[in-house]
Scaffold this active site. Structure first.
Site, PDB file in Angstrom:
ATOM      1  NE  ARG A  32      -3.715  -2.384   0.388  1.00 39.56           N
ATOM      2  CZ  ARG A  32      -3.399  -3.581  -0.125  1.00 39.56           C
ATOM      3  NH1 ARG A  32      -2.351  -3.735  -0.926  1.00 39.56           N
ATOM      4  NH2 ARG A  32      -4.147  -4.614   0.113  1.00 39.56           N
ATOM      5  CB  SER A  58      -8.595  -1.434   5.071  1.00 34.21           C
ATOM      6  OG  SER A  58      -9.196  -2.698   4.906  1.00 34.21           O
ATOM      7  CD  GLU A  61      -5.205   0.540   2.791  1.00 33.19           C
ATOM      8  OE1 GLU A  61      -5.046  -0.404   3.589  1.00 33.19           O
ATOM      9  OE2 GLU A  61      -5.885   0.443   1.760  1.00 33.19           O
TER      10      GLU A  61
HETATM   11  C1  LIG Z   1     -15.735  -0.302   0.099  1.00 34.15           C
HETATM   12  C2  LIG Z   1     -14.259  -0.127  -0.179  1.00 34.15           C
HETATM   13  C3  LIG Z   1     -13.464  -1.244  -0.347  1.00 34.15           C
HETATM   14  C4  LIG Z   1     -12.096  -1.103  -0.611  1.00 34.15           C
HETATM   15  N1  LIG Z   1     -11.334  -2.225  -0.773  1.00 34.15           N
HETATM   16  C5  LIG Z   1     -10.025  -2.102  -1.042  1.00 34.15           C
HETATM   17  C6  LIG Z   1      -9.207  -3.268  -1.241  1.00 34.15           C
HETATM   18  O1  LIG Z   1      -9.668  -4.387  -1.214  1.00 34.15           O
HETATM   19  N2  LIG Z   1      -7.889  -3.075  -1.487  1.00 34.15           N
HETATM   20  C7  LIG Z   1      -7.314  -1.841  -1.549  1.00 34.15           C
HETATM   21  O2  LIG Z   1      -6.110  -1.730  -1.788  1.00 34.15           O
HETATM   22  N3  LIG Z   1      -8.068  -0.725  -1.369  1.00 34.15           N
HETATM   23  C8  LIG Z   1      -9.387  -0.816  -1.117  1.00 34.15           C
HETATM   24  N4  LIG Z   1     -10.141   0.298  -0.938  1.00 34.15           N
HETATM   25  C9  LIG Z   1      -9.490   1.623  -0.959  1.00 34.15           C
HETATM   26  C10 LIG Z   1      -9.459   2.315  -2.335  1.00 34.15           C
HETATM   27  O3  LIG Z   1     -10.544   1.885  -3.147  1.00 34.15           O
HETATM   28  C11 LIG Z   1      -8.140   2.081  -3.053  1.00 34.15           C
HETATM   29  O4  LIG Z   1      -7.056   2.599  -2.310  1.00 34.15           O
HETATM   30  C12 LIG Z   1      -8.127   2.702  -4.459  1.00 34.15           C
HETATM   31  O5  LIG Z   1      -6.955   2.292  -5.122  1.00 34.15           O
HETATM   32  C13 LIG Z   1      -8.186   4.220  -4.449  1.00 34.15           C
HETATM   33  O6  LIG Z   1      -8.448   4.648  -5.771  1.00 34.15           O
HETATM   34  P1  LIG Z   1      -9.126   6.063  -6.070  1.00 34.15           P
HETATM   35  O7  LIG Z   1      -9.145   6.253  -7.536  1.00 34.15           O
HETATM   36  O8  LIG Z   1     -10.443   6.160  -5.377  1.00 34.15           O
HETATM   37  O9  LIG Z   1      -8.066   7.019  -5.396  1.00 34.15           O
HETATM   38  P2  LIG Z   1      -8.350   8.337  -4.547  1.00 34.15           P
HETATM   39  O10 LIG Z   1      -8.997   7.974  -3.253  1.00 34.15           O
HETATM   40  O11 LIG Z   1      -9.026   9.341  -5.389  1.00 34.15           O
HETATM   41  O12 LIG Z   1      -6.856   8.795  -4.249  1.00 34.15           O
HETATM   42  C14 LIG Z   1      -6.022   8.032  -3.369  1.00 34.15           C
HETATM   43  C15 LIG Z   1      -4.600   8.594  -3.450  1.00 34.15           C
HETATM   44  O13 LIG Z   1      -4.085   8.361  -4.755  1.00 34.15           O
HETATM   45  C16 LIG Z   1      -3.714   9.593  -5.371  1.00 34.15           C
HETATM   46  N5  LIG Z   1      -4.057   9.506  -6.795  1.00 34.15           N
HETATM   47  C17 LIG Z   1      -5.280   9.255  -7.343  1.00 34.15           C
HETATM   48  N6  LIG Z   1      -5.186   9.230  -8.690  1.00 34.15           N
HETATM   49  C18 LIG Z   1      -3.889   9.474  -8.990  1.00 34.15           C
HETATM   50  C19 LIG Z   1      -3.166   9.568 -10.220  1.00 34.15           C
HETATM   51  N7  LIG Z   1      -3.748   9.410 -11.396  1.00 34.15           N
HETATM   52  N8  LIG Z   1      -1.833   9.830 -10.157  1.00 34.15           N
HETATM   53  C20 LIG Z   1      -1.216   9.989  -8.967  1.00 34.15           C
HETATM   54  N9  LIG Z   1      -1.845   9.919  -7.766  1.00 34.15           N
HETATM   55  C21 LIG Z   1      -3.168   9.651  -7.783  1.00 34.15           C
HETATM   56  C22 LIG Z   1      -4.522  10.656  -4.652  1.00 34.15           C
HETATM   57  O14 LIG Z   1      -3.905  11.931  -4.734  1.00 34.15           O
HETATM   58  C23 LIG Z   1      -4.543  10.107  -3.245  1.00 34.15           C
HETATM   59  O15 LIG Z   1      -3.349  10.426  -2.573  1.00 34.15           O
HETATM   60  C24 LIG Z   1     -11.522   0.185  -0.693  1.00 34.15           C
HETATM   61  C25 LIG Z   1     -12.338   1.324  -0.540  1.00 34.15           C
HETATM   62  C26 LIG Z   1     -13.697   1.168  -0.293  1.00 34.15           C
HETATM   63  C27 LIG Z   1     -14.562   2.392  -0.161  1.00 34.15           C
END
Ligand SMILES: Cc1cc2nc3c(=O)[nH]c(=O)nc-3n(C[C@H](O)[C@H](O)[C@H](O)COP(=O)(O)OP(=O)(O)OC[C@H]3O[C@@H](n4cnc5c(N)ncnc54)[C@H](O)[C@@H]3O)c2cc1C
Length: 312
Positions: free
Chosen positions: A176, A225, A295
């Site tokens: 992560r 998480s 995280e």
């Molecule tokens: C119900 C639920 C279940 C989940 N299950 C999991 C799981 O099983 N495993 C897991 O790892 N995570 C899980 N997550 C967490 C989350 O979905 C992941 O971390 C996901 O990868 C975040 O993606 P996002 O596009 O929403 O990023 P965001 O939340 O929009 O951003 C997260 C971070 O990434 C950065 N970021 C976003 N896009 C870019 C880009 N293009 N370039 C550079 N930086 C960027 C942002 O600035 C921020 O710091 C879960 C979340 C929820 C709500």
């Protein structure tokens, strides 16, 4: 308290949507977060590059996918937010087993696209409610799979709008956590998959979604998480062992179904959620001697910019 970043942003010739004082609660899965000074949804890559080039050199910039791992504080964000979800959504197949996904493609679509193309390895992404870019930034993973184990190369953009093709050796990747060149963001990933069977891939996706809905709260506002698992243990187990399931501060509650999830039970503020994160962390450290590391990324100001304060 920081004043709104009010340096002029020319915003000429742009084709995307530029909104001012955009509530980030609209762009985060916790449904909380104060306003961003500027929020840009580019029409395409060239439009995004044009926007970044127009920004003052010291403009803070935050890229946001689907906001599923982001706690934006109630005072909002100074500077610019770049929204990639729903844009940067191209998919190409440059090789037999290599697929290029734009940073704004949802993880579920990545998983299904690969499975339907008869390529194996990306099924674990199906239940992760973020974008390809967010998965790269977080090294998102589930059920033993991790995003960067699939990456053969990434495409990035810097604050001048310059595009680069980068190799995995340019990044330090861990559980992560991903560290790479400063002031560059992901615009696409080249994933290397294994030849597979369409029916087996589709069945695996169905199985993983079922396992997820058995163990995790669904249909409620959360960020997945909250804490990383400490080495050799599970954050959820430690939190549950401290009797914190169901514990609430304001509208934020530790999930009854999975103790490492904090849910917005209705009217939570970001301050409620952050206070609960601190409470959980302090309780686990005091009672179990383990310091949990969040995280989720916590960003923004606790107080609104002076211009936003309203008086009754
Ligand atoms: C119900 C639920 C279940 C989940 N299950 C999991 C799981 O099983 N495993 C897991 O790892 N995570 C899980 N997550 C967490 C989350 O979905 C992941 O971390 C996901 O990868 C975040 O993606 P996002 O596009 O929403 O990023 P965001 O939340 O929009 O951003 C997260 C971070 O990434 C950065 N970021 C976003 N896009 C870019 C880009 N293009 N370039 C550079 N930086 C960027 C942002 O600035 C921020 O710091 C879960 C979340 C929820 C709500």
């Amino acid at each position: 308290m920081m004043a709104e970043s009010s340096k002029p942003v020319a915003a000429t010739g742009l084709r995307g949507k530029l909104r001012r004082h955009e509530p980030m609660a609209r762009h985060t899965s916790w449904r909380v977060g104060g306003p961003a000074d500027r929020c840009f949804e580019p029409a395409d890559i060239e439009d995004l590059a044009a926007y970044l080039r127009q920004l003052p050199a010291d403009e803070p910039v935050l890229w946001v996918g689907l906001g599923s791992n982001l706690l934006v504080r109630d005072g909002g964000l100074r500077g610019s937010v770049i929204l990639t979800g729903g844009v940067l959504d191209g998919i190409e197949r440059p090789g037999d087993t290599i697929i290029k996904f734009g940073a704004g493609v949802p993880c579920a679509k990545v998983a299904r696209h690969c499975a339907n193309a008869g390529l194996a390895g990306a099924e674990f992404l199906v239940g992760i409610p973020g974008t390809m870019g967010g998965a790269l930034a977080m090294n998102a993973g589930a059920f033993g799979g991790e995003t960067w184990s699939l990456v053969s190369a990434v495409e990035t953009m810097d604050c001048q709008g310059r595009v680069r093709l980068r190799q995995t050796t340019d990044y330090r990747v861990a559980y992560r956590s991903v560290q790479g060149p400063a002031n560059e963001w992901f615009i696409a990933a080249h994933l290397r998959l294994r030849p597979g069977d369409v029916n087996a891939g589709v069945a695996r996706i169905r199985e993983l979604l079922a396992r997820r809905s058995e163990t995790q709260p669904t249909g409620v506002a959360s960020c997945g998480s909250v804490f990383r698992n400490p080495p050799g243990d599970f954050a959820g187990r430690l939190i549950e062992s401290c009797g914190l399931k169901g514990h609430c501060i304001g509208g934020a509650c530790v999930s009854e179904k999975h103790a490492n999830f904090i849910v917005n039970a209705g009217r939570a503020t970001a301050a409620d959620i952050e206070a609960l994160i601190v409470h959980v962390r302090e309780s686990v450290e005091r009672e179990r001697g383990v310091r949990l590391e969040p995280e989720v990324h916590i960003v923004g100001e606790r107080e609104p910019a002076p211009e936003q304060v309203t008086h009754d």
